[in-house]
Design an enzyme around this catalytic site. Structure first.
Site, PDB file in Angstrom:
ATOM      1  N   VAL A 168       0.840  -1.197   0.000  1.00 52.36           N
ATOM      2  CA  VAL A 168       0.000   0.000   0.000  1.00 52.36           C
ATOM      3  C   VAL A 168       0.877   1.250   0.000  1.00 52.36           C
ATOM      4  CG1 VAL A 168      -1.758   1.308   1.284  1.00 52.36           C
ATOM      5  CG2 VAL A 168      -1.915  -1.185   1.147  1.00 52.36           C
ATOM      6  N   CYS A 169       1.984   1.201   0.724  1.00 52.40           N
ATOM      7  CA  CYS A 169       2.851   2.378   0.880  1.00 52.40           C
ATOM      8  C   CYS A 169       3.265   3.025  -0.449  1.00 52.40           C
ATOM      9  CB  CYS A 169       4.077   2.030   1.717  1.00 52.40           C
ATOM     10  SG  CYS A 169       3.677   1.480   3.388  1.00 52.40           S
ATOM     11  N   PRO A 170       3.752   2.257  -1.431  1.00 46.97           N
ATOM     12  CA  PRO A 170       4.163   2.930  -2.668  1.00 46.97           C
ATOM     13  C   PRO A 170       3.003   3.587  -3.413  1.00 46.97           C
ATOM     14  CG  PRO A 170       4.340   0.545  -2.914  1.00 46.97           C
ATOM     15  CD  PRO A 170       4.056   0.830  -1.469  1.00 46.97           C
TER      16      PRO A 170
ATOM     17  N   LEU B 101       2.556   6.938  -1.528  1.00 54.52           N
ATOM     18  CA  LEU B 101       3.666   7.858  -1.752  1.00 54.52           C
ATOM     19  C   LEU B 101       3.666   8.394  -3.188  1.00 54.52           C
ATOM     20  CD1 LEU B 101       6.399   5.953   0.273  1.00 54.52           C
ATOM     21  CD2 LEU B 101       5.222   8.052   0.933  1.00 54.52           C
TER      22      LEU B 101
END
Length: 187
Positions: free
Chosen positions: A46-48, A51
């Site tokens: 999920v993080c990328p 970001l």
């Protein structure tokens, strides 16, 4: 206890930004609006997506006088390796702070106890170093940069127009409210 209305605590960290390693401290944040965008870890799922979404809104945020600091408990070296290997992360032009000693995560109360990772949290700090907005979501729920931009515009408006408040779904240019006894029970 709410962190909204509290002051930014001292920190020093090394960031990866636009191909360089740079030192960043709380003193660098004062005098402008800032977003601290915590995420659990580099090289995840999920993080990328979050970001990259934030990277797509970065120029608009810069135009509003806002600097962005993404933060994870990874090192600045790890951030560089991620940017070099991921097309999504390679688009980022904002600061990626390494918080391997957990100072920043603890300052914001976002470190998962016993895990060593930050929760998924967004904190907006005003030019005086006061935390004005907070959003925390569970690990499996990504955030929306367009909604963050809207909230920052509302917070900036509220700061610049004493006596005015922004109602739900307020967008730049829309009507605001002037709280008074005359409005009680009429909304």
């Amino acid at each position: 206890m709410s962190i909204v209305g509290t002051s930014l605590k001292p920190f020093q960290a090394t960031a990866y930004v636009q191909g360089k390693f740079v030192d960043v401290s709380d003193a660098d944040v004062l005098g402008k609006w800032a977003v601290f965008f915590f995420y659990p870890a580099d090289f995840t799922f999920v993080c990328p997506t979050e970001l990259e979404d934030l990277a797509d809104s970065y120029e608009e945020l810069k135009g509003l006088g806002v600097e962005v600091y993404s933060v994870s408990t990874d090192t600045h070296f790890c951030h560089k390796a991620w940017a070099d290997s991921s097309p999504a992360i390679g688009k980022i032009n904002y600061y990626m702070l390494g918080d391997q000693n957990h100072t920043i995560s603890n300052n914001f109360g976002i470190l998962r106890e016993g895990v060593g990772l930050a929760d998924r949290g967004t904190f907006v700090v005003d030019p005086d170093g006061v935390i004005q907005l907070v959003e925390i979501t569970p690990e499996g729920v990504g955030r929306n940069a367009a909604e963050l931009v809207r909230k920052i515009k509302a917070a900036k408006y509220w700061r610049e127009h004493p006596g005015q408040v922004c109602p739900a779904k307020w967008e730049e240019g829309a009507e605001t409210l002037a709280p008074s006894i005359d409005l009680v029970g009429k909304i």
